[in-house]
Design an enzyme around this catalytic site. Structure first.
Site, PDB file in Angstrom:
ATOM      1  N   ASP A  62       0.849  -1.188   0.000  1.00 27.45           N
ATOM      2  CA  ASP A  62       0.000   0.000   0.000  1.00 27.45           C
ATOM      3  C   ASP A  62       0.889   1.245   0.000  1.00 27.45           C
ATOM      4  O   ASP A  62       1.717   1.428   0.892  1.00 27.45           O
ATOM      5  CB  ASP A  62      -0.899  -0.014   1.241  1.00 27.45           C
ATOM      6  CG  ASP A  62      -1.825   1.191   1.280  1.00 27.45           C
ATOM      7  OD1 ASP A  62      -1.560   2.106   2.065  1.00 27.45           O
ATOM      8  OD2 ASP A  62      -2.797   1.214   0.507  1.00 27.45           O
ATOM      9  N   THR A  95      -3.560   5.102  -3.850  1.00 29.93           N
ATOM     10  CA  THR A  95      -2.469   5.918  -3.283  1.00 29.93           C
ATOM     11  C   THR A  95      -1.178   5.756  -4.081  1.00 29.93           C
ATOM     12  O   THR A  95      -0.436   6.724  -4.253  1.00 29.93           O
ATOM     13  CB  THR A  95      -2.222   5.547  -1.814  1.00 29.93           C
ATOM     14  OG1 THR A  95      -2.072   4.136  -1.701  1.00 29.93           O
ATOM     15  CG2 THR A  95      -3.368   5.989  -0.935  1.00 29.93           C
ATOM     16  N   THR A  96      -0.922   4.545  -4.574  1.00 30.58           N
ATOM     17  CA  THR A  96       0.296   4.304  -5.372  1.00 30.58           C
ATOM     18  C   THR A  96       0.173   4.989  -6.728  1.00 30.58           C
ATOM     19  O   THR A  96       1.104   5.663  -7.188  1.00 30.58           O
ATOM     20  CB  THR A  96       0.519   2.791  -5.560  1.00 30.58           C
ATOM     21  OG1 THR A  96       0.461   2.151  -4.286  1.00 30.58           O
ATOM     22  CG2 THR A  96       1.860   2.508  -6.196  1.00 30.58           C
ATOM     23  N   ASP A 393      -9.385  -0.459   2.167  1.00 31.02           N
ATOM     24  CA  ASP A 393      -9.420  -0.032   0.761  1.00 31.02           C
ATOM     25  C   ASP A 393     -10.672  -0.565   0.071  1.00 31.02           C
ATOM     26  O   ASP A 393     -11.344   0.157  -0.672  1.00 31.02           O
ATOM     27  CB  ASP A 393      -8.166  -0.519   0.011  1.00 31.02           C
ATOM     28  CG  ASP A 393      -6.915   0.244   0.417  1.00 31.02           C
ATOM     29  OD1 ASP A 393      -7.053   1.236   1.153  1.00 31.02           O
ATOM     30  OD2 ASP A 393      -5.813  -0.157   0.008  1.00 31.02           O
TER      31      ASP A 393
END
Length: 481
Positions: A62, A95-96, A393
């Site tokens: 994550d 997020t990545t 998530d």
């Protein structure tokens, strides 16, 4: 004659930089942060193993969890980490992707800065591209039927497939969907889904991952205060308090001067009478279970036990709010203000179970719970921490779909389609800003390119095929990796 002395505005040890050197440094810092988590994108992503400041192990792919543990000094790098944190709070996933995309957007701008193009022109072109991207995404997006459980599970599964829990994806998807549907609350046409407040994840090491489930109610890591109190109650009447059931103590040091022996006996009697009055106020509404956020004195436990009332003390405020929402009770601040409508009767079962070495209180089988507890079981704390991150998530993805039921294709298809559309539009533009506008289209290709690299496939061959696919099937066919 000497000239005027220089005025020192900054500290003597302060270092000040400006111009192209700073811009280049900012871009390099952003690219460095993006490169750290580039291998964490996609279904073939690799996990990172980190040591946190307390010496614990963090094992995750994550993006936000990785960047949260990194200590950086550069202001641009800190801004990149802040982007990841904001994405995690607002959207919950991606997020990545957002870090990789931000790094690439800055990378393609470097060429224009070297050609002496003003940053304001580049930012203007980027903003124009952003508006066009949003309108293109609305055209590509297809509406989703949120009442179709099979379709919802497929959408959540697509978010989980890149995570560590993809082995238990069916179970994780059903847990996420059940939890979000439970906490969904609609009032006066306004929909509210507050996962952070009302869907608590409880991690219990040991057991099998398949034992994880969503409770139709609340679980707290507490035992009853007295060993002779009931640990199993069917259809309990629940009273929730945020006041203590013990004699009030002085705020700081309190001195009492006693001249007669009878006065000391009177003070003890007053304390006992006060506790007795509190317990009588509680008994008036005939509860089976009393839960308070503060302490319960030994004398109060004795009175409650004699009245066959079970008591739990020092419950967290957040847990108390969840119990109130699940069983329909109201949290009361003074025992003398208790009324019949403050008593919660929505739960059908109260039970205390021992799991491992600890006791857990379950308030379950609620009629219409608008709060829930998710129980996670697993081999170790590190695995459970990663499973919790992945499940959060999945729940956020489910919440986003329920709030805005639109779906766009994944696997790099959307990025390629938007990139192609922006490239075509830039051909009809005039002026200097057409070049940064076209660079945005080029930067969007970083997502499919990274996915291909992480899969170990031929980057040039697959990207060329995708470009051809987008050219022929734009807005009609989902062409993805």
């Amino acid at each position: 004659m000497m000239g005027p002395r220089p005025v020192l505005v900054l500290s003597q040890n302060m270092k000040r930089e400006s111009g192209r050197k700073v811009q280049a440094g900012n871009i390099t810092a952003a690219k460095t942060i993006a490169d750290i988590i580039r291998t964490c994108l996609g279904p073939r992503a690799m996990m990172k193993m980190l040591l946190d400041p307390m010496g614990g192990i963090v094992m995750t792919n994550d993006g936000n969890a990785i960047l949260r543990e990194i200590q950086v000094q550069h202001p641009a790098a800190k801004s990149m980490i802040e982007i990841s944190r904001t994405q995690d709070e607002e959207v919950g996933d991606g997020t990545t992707s957002v870090i990789i995309l931000a790094g690439e957007m800055l990378s393609v701008a470097e060429h224009f800065l070297e050609q002496q193009m003003h940053p304001t022109v580049i930012i203007g072109a980027y903003r124009k591209a952003l508006d066009d991207m949003i309108s293109i995404l609305k055209k590509i997006g297809t509406p989703v039927d949120v009442n179709n459980k099979e379709m919802m599970l497929k959408i959540i599964k697509s978010a989980i497939n890149t995570k560590a829990i993809n082995r238990w994806s069916d179970l994780a998807c059903s847990i996420a969907l059940d939890a979000v549907k439970t906490v969904e609350f609609e009032e006066n046409g306004r929909r509210e889904i507050d996962i952070k407040k009302y869907a608590k994840v409880e991690k219990i090491p040991g057991g099998f991952s398949e034992d994880s489930c969503v409770l139709r109610g609340i679980m707290v890591n507490k035992d009853v205060t007295h060993p002779r109190m009931r640990r199993l109650i069917k259809n309990p009447r629940i009273v929730l308090l945020d006041c203590s059931l013990e004699y009030k103590k002085g705020e700081s040091q309190t001195d009492i001067e006693i001249t007669r022996e009878e006065d000391f006996a009177r003070i003890l009697q007053m304390e006992e009478e006060y506790i007795q009055q509190i317990c009588e106020d509680l008994m008036r509404v005939k509860p089976d279970l009393v839960i308070t956020e503060k302490g319960i004195s030994d004398l109060a436990q004795h009175y409650l036990m004699k009245a066959n009332i079970t008591a739990i003390r020092r419950v967290r405020k957040t847990d108390n709010n969840r119990i109130a929402r699940a069983c329909g009770a109201r949290i009361v601040s003074r025992t003398d203000e208790l009324r019949e409508e403050d008593v919660g009767t929505g739960a059908r079962l109260f039970e205390v179970k021992k799991i491992g070495d600890e006791y857990f209180a379950f308030i379950t089988d609620c009629k219409d719970p608008k709060a829930c507890t998710i129980i996670l079981r697993g081999a170790s704390k590190e695995i459970l921490a990663e499973v919790e991150r992945n499940l959060q998530d999945a729940m956020q993805v489910c919440r986003n779909v329920l709030m805005d039921p639109q779906l766009v294709p994944g696997g790099g298809a959307t990025e390629m389609a938007v990139s192609h559309a922006l490239t075509e539009k830039s051909k009809g533009m005039t002026g200097v800003d057409q070049w940064p506008y076209r660079a945005v289209a080029q930067a969007l290709e970083v997502i499919p390119r990274t996915l291909i690299q992480n899969c170990g496939a031929s980057t040039i061959r697959v990207l060329t095929s995708l470009r051809l696919g987008c050219r022929h099937f734009l807005l009609k066919f989902w062409c993805q990796i």
